[in-house]
Design an enzyme around this catalytic site. Structure first.
Site, PDB file in Angstrom:
ATOM      1  N   LEU A 100      51.950  -3.776  -7.930  1.00 56.94           N
ATOM      2  CA  LEU A 100      51.304  -3.634  -9.239  1.00 56.94           C
ATOM      3  C   LEU A 100      51.142  -2.154  -9.546  1.00 56.94           C
ATOM      4  CD1 LEU A 100      50.488  -5.866 -11.140  1.00 56.94           C
ATOM      5  CD2 LEU A 100      48.138  -5.328 -10.608  1.00 56.94           C
ATOM      6  N   ASP A 101      52.113  -1.629 -10.265  1.00 54.12           N
ATOM      7  CA  ASP A 101      52.093  -0.205 -10.570  1.00 54.12           C
ATOM      8  C   ASP A 101      51.284   0.051 -11.838  1.00 54.12           C
ATOM      9  OD1 ASP A 101      53.454   2.473  -9.972  1.00 54.12           O
ATOM     10  OD2 ASP A 101      53.702   2.184 -12.132  1.00 54.12           O
ATOM     11  N   GLU A 108      59.095   3.807  -5.988  1.00 57.73           N
ATOM     12  CA  GLU A 108      58.846   4.237  -7.371  1.00 57.73           C
ATOM     13  C   GLU A 108      60.008   5.116  -7.849  1.00 57.73           C
ATOM     14  OE1 GLU A 108      54.057   4.301  -8.065  1.00 57.73           O
ATOM     15  OE2 GLU A 108      54.815   5.997  -6.925  1.00 57.73           O
ATOM     16  N   ASP A 134      45.847  -5.977  -7.492  1.00 62.79           N
ATOM     17  CA  ASP A 134      46.834  -5.380  -6.572  1.00 62.79           C
ATOM     18  C   ASP A 134      47.061  -6.329  -5.395  1.00 62.79           C
ATOM     19  OD1 ASP A 134      47.405  -2.747  -7.563  1.00 62.79           O
ATOM     20  OD2 ASP A 134      45.467  -2.049  -6.855  1.00 62.79           O
ATOM     21  N   ASP A 150      56.558  -1.979  -5.227  1.00 58.91           N
ATOM     22  CA  ASP A 150      55.207  -1.586  -5.614  1.00 58.91           C
ATOM     23  C   ASP A 150      54.691  -2.792  -6.388  1.00 58.91           C
ATOM     24  OD1 ASP A 150      52.889  -0.587  -6.586  1.00 58.91           O
ATOM     25  OD2 ASP A 150      53.727   1.216  -7.483  1.00 58.91           O
ATOM     26  N   ASP A 152      44.946   5.273  -2.818  1.00 57.47           N
ATOM     27  CA  ASP A 152      44.490   4.673  -4.074  1.00 57.47           C
ATOM     28  C   ASP A 152      43.545   3.513  -3.774  1.00 57.47           C
ATOM     29  OD1 ASP A 152      46.359   6.331  -5.300  1.00 57.47           O
ATOM     30  OD2 ASP A 152      47.928   4.794  -5.255  1.00 57.47           O
ATOM     31  N   GLU A 201      53.905  -0.693  -1.226  1.00 57.14           N
ATOM     32  CA  GLU A 201      52.896   0.345  -1.406  1.00 57.14           C
ATOM     33  C   GLU A 201      51.592  -0.063  -0.741  1.00 57.14           C
ATOM     34  OE1 GLU A 201      50.999   0.785  -5.146  1.00 57.14           O
ATOM     35  OE2 GLU A 201      50.194   2.732  -4.595  1.00 57.14           O
ATOM     36  N   GLU A 202      51.334  -1.359  -0.691  1.00 48.81           N
ATOM     37  CA  GLU A 202      50.047  -1.833  -0.194  1.00 48.81           C
ATOM     38  C   GLU A 202      50.000  -2.035   1.317  1.00 48.81           C
ATOM     39  OE1 GLU A 202      47.470  -1.754  -2.014  1.00 48.81           O
ATOM     40  OE2 GLU A 202      48.503  -1.443  -3.918  1.00 48.81           O
TER      41      GLU A 202
HETATM   42  P1  FDP Z   1      48.265   4.249 -10.746  1.00 49.04           P
HETATM   43  O1  FDP Z   1      47.716   5.397  -9.948  1.00 49.04           O
HETATM   44  O2  FDP Z   1      47.365   3.785 -11.861  1.00 49.04           O
HETATM   45  O3  FDP Z   1      48.778   3.096  -9.906  1.00 49.04           O
HETATM   46  O4  FDP Z   1      51.901   5.693  -8.944  1.00 49.04           O
HETATM   47  C1  FDP Z   1      50.841   5.174  -9.518  1.00 49.04           C
HETATM   48  C2  FDP Z   1      50.582   5.572 -10.958  1.00 49.04           C
HETATM   49  O5  FDP Z   1      49.561   4.813 -11.502  1.00 49.04           O
HETATM   50  C3  FDP Z   1      51.802   5.430 -11.873  1.00 49.04           C
HETATM   51  O6  FDP Z   1      51.984   4.149 -12.366  1.00 49.04           O
HETATM   52  C4  FDP Z   1      51.513   6.396 -12.986  1.00 49.04           C
HETATM   53  O7  FDP Z   1      52.688   6.911 -13.583  1.00 49.04           O
HETATM   54  C5  FDP Z   1      50.749   7.476 -12.302  1.00 49.04           C
HETATM   55  O8  FDP Z   1      50.249   6.938 -11.077  1.00 49.04           O
HETATM   56  C6  FDP Z   1      49.600   7.933 -13.142  1.00 49.04           C
HETATM   57  O9  FDP Z   1      48.993   8.982 -12.517  1.00 49.04           O
HETATM   58  P2  FDP Z   1      47.928   9.935 -13.243  1.00 49.04           P
HETATM   59  O10 FDP Z   1      46.756   9.088 -13.560  1.00 49.04           O
HETATM   60  O11 FDP Z   1      47.670  10.946 -12.179  1.00 49.04           O
HETATM   61  O12 FDP Z   1      48.586  10.517 -14.432  1.00 49.04           O
END
Ligand code: FDP
Length: 345
Positions: free
Chosen positions: A117-118, A282, A70, A115, A64, A93-94
């Site tokens: 900043l999710d 997560e 983040d 994580d 990502d 995560e980072e």
């Molecule tokens: P993000 O990539 O924006 O950090 O695990 C990361 C996550 O968001 C989750 O928070 C979220 O449920 C999911 O990915 C969203 O993924 P999609 O954009 O593929 O739906």
């Protein structure tokens, strides 16, 4: 004025006191985390006023793009947690590798997974995002934490929770004695009890999935999603779709209102299904919370909390929410295996 005068610190302390052998260490650890979250919440709330938007130009270990916020969240949590003497290691995560506790600080009996900043792809749109955390007892006896301390099963967690930076800032947490929610009262800077003993409805009326990924779904998921969209008032169908794309926000709604959240693997290459969400920081903490609230969490064929991590950033498919809804999904998996023979019980 806040309607409750019970702060999260006091609540954690009282929960810890229920264990006669408790030392107060877990209370201290979670207290440090709430301080970090208040700092992150402040930054998130400043949004476009602060110079925190945009990407750093780098990708993290799971590919990502790392946004500036983040990085701020990662540094804030690390700096709040490295010196308290509660931890022997951290996993974020980072960070591709396990994060050691600096040599100059004492080592403690817990490992922290987080994580920072999710949902960060939502930051600039002022959509709710969050921080997820999970705490395990170390398995090694003393000194620096080891990889063995970090490669764990969700069922071994001693605490888990999340901070939600939304229209208000909240912490929702469990130490295995139910799930409780606290809302940050900005006037006094304290998290006050606002959601006492959260219980997920046994059945919901919402489903939450990224429908844009439908071409990569496996057969059970495809059939299940068709099922929830069919009209059958007797079983409360069709369900309504709610999807924010921010795990903490989608999870929080599912926890409170019931229904089901799904992030199945991408089966575009059936020989190599690709899940997205990460197990240790997560899926495991959210599954612990969901079970403690009376809900369920599964990969389709296995209880999510029974999955053993084999590397720090393992990804797994996940379906969680109201117990009855998750059971129906599991039934679809048993009836329509993705790959012949794979999921038949
Ligand atoms: P993000 O990539 O924006 O950090 O695990 C990361 C996550 O968001 C989750 O928070 C979220 O449920 C999911 O990915 C969203 O993924 P999609 O954009 O593929 O739906």
């Amino acid at each position: 004025m806040p309607k409750s005068m019970l702060t999260v610190q006091r609540h954690i302390l009282e929960q810890e006191r229920a264990h006669p052998q408790a030392t107060g260490d877990l209370t201290g650890l979670l207290w440090d985390l709430t301080i970090a979250a208040k700092v992150i919440s402040y930054q998130v709330n400043r949004g476009g006023l602060a110079d925190i938007f945009g990407e750093t130009g780098q990708a993290n270990v799971t590919g990502d793009l790392v946004r500036r916020l983040d990085r701020i969240a990662q540094d804030t949590i690390y700096r709040a947690m490295d010196h308290g003497g509660h931890l022997c290691a951290m996993v974020s995560e980072e960070s591709p590798e396990m994060i050691p506790i600096p040599a100059k600080y004492p080592k403690g009996k817990y490992v922290l997974f987080y994580d920072p900043l999710d949902g960060s792809s939502n930051i600039e749109a002022n959509v709710s995002i969050g921080t997820i955390f999970s705490v395990h007892h170390r398995v090694s006896s003393s000194g620096d934490g080891t990889l063995e301390d970090c490669l764990r099963k969700g069922s071994e967690q001693v605490a888990a929770g999340y901070f939600l930076y939304g229209s208000s800032t909240m912490i929702v947490y469990t130490t295995g004695q139910g799930v409780y929610g606290f809302t940050l009262e900005p006037s006094v800077g304290e998290f006050m009890l606002s959601h006492d003993r959260i219980l997920t409805p046994p059945k919901g009326k919402y489903y939450s999935i990224n429908e844009g990924n439908a071409a990569g779904w496996d057969e059970p998921t495809r059939r299940y999603i068709e099922y929830v969209k069919q009209k059958d008032p007797a079983t409360g169908r069709p369900y309504s779709l709610r999807y924010i794309g921010s795990l903490v926000a989608d999870f929080h709604r599912t926890l409170l209102y019931g229904g089901v959240f799904l992030y199945p693997a991408d089966y575009s290459n059936p020989e190599k299904p690709k899940p997205k969400l990460r197990l240790l920081y997560e899926v495991a903490p959210m599954s612990f919370i969901m079970e403690q609230a009376g809900g369920a969490a599964t990969t389709g064929s296995r209880r999510a909390l029974d999955i053993q991590a084999t590397s720090l950033h393992d990804r797994v498919p996940i379906v969680m929410g109201s117990k009855q809804d998750v059971e129906i999904y599991e039934k679809f998996c048993a009836d329509f295996p993705s790959r012949p023979g794979e999921r038949k019980k």
